[in-house]
Design an enzyme around this catalytic site. Sequence first.
Site: not given
Ligand code: A5P
Length: 253
Positions: A41-42, A135, A117, A110, A95, A108
Amino acid sequence: VRGKLGSAKTKQQLNSEKELVGRAAAGLVQPGMKLGLGSGSTSYHFIRFLGERVERENLRIEAVASSRDSEAVAREVGILLSEPRRGLRLDLAIDGADEIGPDLSLIKGGGGAHLREKVVVAAADYFLVIADSSKLVQQLGSFPVPLEVVPFALPWVMDRVEAIGAEPVLRLEQGGADRPCLTDQQNYLLDCRFGGIDDPAQVAVRLEKIPGIVAHGLFIGYARAALIAQDKEIMVLRSDGTLERFDTCDQLP
Ligand code: A5P
């Protein structure tokens, strides 16, 4: 919500922080750059703001996306996308992260995109993390470490992961279906609860010795700096643990 930056926040407040830091990160991109686009989302906010700059300023950039989702958003906002190719180095990868330790070690994955990535940040000369204030943690491990696992190897990977002290849970599709969630590479995801991780580098080495794990979500030694939004401000965290208000890109190591 954890983190030394502050108190519990609502989802909406955290989303505003993600938006703030996504916009700031998009502002750091220079014409001609080759970029790695993160997922989550970020990163979504970052990609959208970058797309605005591409349109408004006719900003010329080339980017590699770290997931099908990010690829779709980038395409929608008019960012020119490339695939990995021999000899291509990225100037900057941006990222998100699920947990950020004081030394910039990360969890990472989630969103299940950590394999690509990691491939993208490893191809970049500079990896900048962007995150909301929830975070930042004193110690990694409250968030389970995601593993991308080849389906054939799953039961034995679970045994081996348990033997090194984690509790593995197979990630299922959202919405109540009893089907395993599949990554962009059609692999499974195992979320491994370790509790506090004293030595993330050592855990990473142990996971790397287990056949069938294609990628784990520990990112050690990749990030050069993190921009972390805190209410209306942005802080910069460096690998020596220093954290200060971010005003200019000269503060980036
Ligand atoms: C994706 O697999 C992740 O590594 C994301 O970069 C991580 O979960 C951060 O996500 P949000 O920006 O949604 O918190």
